[in-house]
Structure formats: structure tokens, C-alpha cells
Design an enzyme around this catalytic site. Structure first.
Site, PDB file in Angstrom:
ATOM      1  N   ASP A 154       0.834  -1.201   0.000  1.00  0.00           N
ATOM      2  CA  ASP A 154       0.000   0.000   0.000  1.00  0.00           C
ATOM      3  C   ASP A 154       0.871   1.253   0.000  1.00  0.00           C
ATOM      4  OD1 ASP A 154      -2.901   1.087   0.638  1.00  0.00           O
ATOM      5  OD2 ASP A 154      -1.511   2.203   1.921  1.00  0.00           O
TER       6      ASP A 154
ATOM      7  N   TYR B 201       2.605  10.066  -0.160  1.00  0.00           N
ATOM      8  CA  TYR B 201       3.687   9.519   0.683  1.00  0.00           C
ATOM      9  C   TYR B 201       5.062   9.841   0.090  1.00  0.00           C
ATOM     10  CZ  TYR B 201      -0.040   6.528   2.666  1.00  0.00           C
ATOM     11  OH  TYR B 201      -1.199   6.051   3.235  1.00  0.00           O
TER      12      TYR B 201
ATOM     13  N   LYS C  61      -2.959   5.849  -4.275  1.00  0.00           N
ATOM     14  CA  LYS C  61      -4.121   6.697  -3.987  1.00  0.00           C
ATOM     15  C   LYS C  61      -3.997   8.067  -4.641  1.00  0.00           C
ATOM     16  CE  LYS C  61      -3.992   4.513   0.549  1.00  0.00           C
ATOM     17  NZ  LYS C  61      -2.592   4.485   0.951  1.00  0.00           N
TER      18      LYS C  61
ATOM     19  N   HIS D 141      -8.124   9.198  -1.965  1.00  0.00           N
ATOM     20  CA  HIS D 141      -7.487   9.133  -0.651  1.00  0.00           C
ATOM     21  C   HIS D 141      -8.347   9.681   0.486  1.00  0.00           C
ATOM     22  CE1 HIS D 141      -3.182   9.027   1.143  1.00  0.00           C
ATOM     23  NE2 HIS D 141      -4.054   8.881   2.106  1.00  0.00           N
TER      24      HIS D 141
END
Ligand code: NDP
Length: 285
Positions: free
Chosen positions: A50, A55, A80, A113
């Protein structure tokens, strides 16, 4: 169905398989730490990875997948769509950037997200619907195996469904002892949506809880393993994150014990720790 390993799967609404436990990468910095931890997770047997564009580590996740030596089609890769990229055209563009960063030509799961982005407190419903329209196109064009949402509560999904032609197949929400989200989980179950738990260990905060330590001791397990087992027995896919090889491995040893109904119920009634405090309706990044 009796689960026996992290590579066992659930079936999504479109028939695709999703592993019953995943591996998280939030806050793992781009570079060696992400490459090493994701490779270690894949080596140990995790098959669901994931990540998310926000990120900032998709490049390293992609590198780890390639260097793992495992066939791409055996790995369930998730990313996402971040808030600032919401909208039809911008979703298509953001997806393209994600694919380039990951260095892959298809994604197994793509999620919106967050339901409400900064500056879109009034028109979030339209934003989600436009993004979803783009995701449906990418799905129909064969670039994505499954599409879903993250941090969506039932009313956000109901709102999406006003124009959606394909219902979300996954909802990834914050769940851990102290934050059950029973209503959302039940809603997803009745609508055929698989639930993934982010922060399944409450970011590591649960280890201090005496009651959980007592249950863990009873089973000869750690608190982290008890938490992950609790998710499994609720039919939820936990996504534990760790950069520590011993913990990456520890978090997979959750199939050789069972929590009793009383223990499940007890853990389900734990009050706090509060978790991240991120309310999908209030937090608009
Ligand atoms: P987790 O609940 O997975 O906790 C991660 C923390 O727990 C890390 O500090 C880790 O330490 C520690 N830890 C891991 N295993 C153990 C263990 N066995 N014993 C003790 N401590 C342990 O939190 P996350 O917030 O990372 O959530 C998991 C994943 O969910 C994310 O990585 C991300 O992929 C996803 N996520 C999604 C969000 C969303 O909005 N959709 C939001 C947040 C996360 P260490 O790494 O040092 O070993």
C-alpha cells in the site's frame, strides 16, 4: 473461510482477489528505507503493498517490486489519488504520474485518498464524482484492477453513488482497537465493499495497554499480533507498516491462534487510544 496465511485472499465485487493482510508504507522515506522494507515484506510473503502519491515513496516502492524477483502479477499494488489532484482531468494526470513513479503499466487498486480536500468543503461531492468518473474510465480501459475509496464514511459513499456507474470495491479507513468504525464496516459489508484498516496498530501506540498485554500473554503472542488477529476475525484487511525486519515478520504470525468471542468483544469495547484523530468530515488536507 479459514485463513491460513497472509497470502490467502478475499474476493472483490468484480471477482479479483485481494490478499487478507497488506503492508503499509506511510512515513517510510523515499529511498533505501522504502526499498529495503518493501523488499523484505515481499520476501517474507506479503503480496499487498500500500502506497500513495502523497507519501512521496512510489518510486522506491516500484523499485522494490522490480528488484524483489517476484512476478508483477503476483503482487497487489495499491496507490491513492491525493486531494489536490481531485477532478476529472487532474485524476487522469495524477494517475499517469503515479504509474511513471511506480514504473508499472497497471495498478491493482486505486483509491480516492480522502473525501474532502482543502478548499472543497462546499463542493467535495462534485469533486469526488468527477474523480470517480476518471477512475471508472481508467478501470474500463484496463489500467486498474479495482477502484475504491479511502476515509469515506457511508454518507460519502452514498453521495458518490448518485453518479457512479461502478460502486467502490474497497474502503480503506482508520481502524484499530479504540476506533471500531462499526457502522462504516457494516455498511461496507452489506454493500459488498472490502474494508482495509489503516493504522491497524494505532501507529504502535497500543503496546502499552495492560488489557491487551494480558490477552497477548494468554496466547503467547504480542499486542501487535493480537490487534492484527482482531482485524482478521472481523473480516478486515489490516495494512501494518514497519521498517523493522523482525516486526515485519512478527506481523505475519497471526494464523496460529484464535481470539475467543469474549476477547473479540472486549477488544471491540476498548476506549482509546484515540488514534490519529483524523475525522474524514473535519480534516480537509
Ligand atoms: P500502523 O498502525 O501500521 O503502525 C505503524 C507503527 O507501528 C510504526 O511506528 C511501526 O514501527 C510500529 N510497529 C509495526 N509493527 C509493530 C510491532 N509488531 N510491534 C510494535 N510496533 C510495531 O500505522 P500506519 O499509520 O503506518 O498505518 C498502516 C498503513 O496504512 C500505512 O503505512 C499506509 O500504507 C496506510 N495508511 C493510510 C492512510 C489513509 O488515509 N488511507 C493513513 C495512514 C496510513 P517501525 O516501522 O519502526 O517498526
Amino acid at each position: 473461510m479459514k485463513l491460513t496465511s497472509i497470502r490467502d485472499t478475499y474476493t472483490l465485487a468484480n471477482g479479483k482477489k485481494i490478499p487478507c493482510v497488506g503492508f503499509g508504507t506511510f512515513l517510510t522515506p523515499d529511498g533505501a528505507e522504502t526499498v529495503d522494507s518493501v523488499k523484505e515484506a515481499l520476501r517474507i510473503g506479503y503480496r499487498l503493498i500500500d502506497t500513495a502519491s502523497v507519501y512521496g515513496n512510489e518510486r522506491s516502492v516500484g523499485q522494490a517490486v522490480r528488484e524483489s524477483g517476484i512476478d508483477r502479477n503476483e503482487i497487489f499494488l495499491t496507490s491513492k489519488l491525493w486531494n489536490r489532484d481531485q477532478g476529472y482531468e487532474s485524476t487522469l494526470e495524477a494517475f499517469d504520474r503515479t504509474m511513471k513513479a511506480l514504473g508499472t503499466d497497471y495498478l491493482d487498486l486505486y483509491l480516492i485518498h480522502w473525501p474532502i480536500g482543502k478548499g472543497h468543503e462546499q463542493d467535495w461531492a462534485e469533486m469526488n464524482r468527477e474523480s470517480w468518473r476518471a477512475m471508472e474510465k481508467l478501470y474500463r480501459d484496463g489500467y486498474i484492477g479495482a477502484i475504491g475509496v479511502s476515509n469515506f464514511m457511508p454518507h460519502h459513499i452514498d453521495s458518490l453513488m448518485v453518479t457512479a456507474t461502478i460502486p467502490p470495491m474497497v474502503d480503506q479507513i482508520e481502524i484499530h482497537p479504540g476506533l471500531n468504525h462499526t457502522q462504516a464496516v457494516e455498511y461496507c459489508r452489506t454493500h459488498g465493499i472490502i474494508v482495509e484498516a489503516w493504522g491497524p496498530l494505532s501507529q504502535g501506540r497500543l503496546s502499552q495497554m495492560p488489557a491487551l498485554n494480558e490477552i497477548a500473554g494468554r496466547h503467547g503472542k504480542t499486542v501487535a499480533q493480537v490487534c492484527l488477529r482482531w482485524h482478521l476475525q472481523r473480516g478486515i484487511v489490516p495494512l501494518p507498516k514497519s521498517v523493522t525486519p523482525s516486526r515485519i515478520e512478527e506481523n505475519t504470525r497471526i494464523f496460529d491462534f484464535e481470539l475467543t468471542d469474549e476477547e473479540m468483544d472486549f477488544i471491540g469495547h476498548i476506549q482509546g487510544p484515540v488514534g490519529s484523530g483524523a475525522d474524514p468530515d473535519k480534516v480537509a488536507h
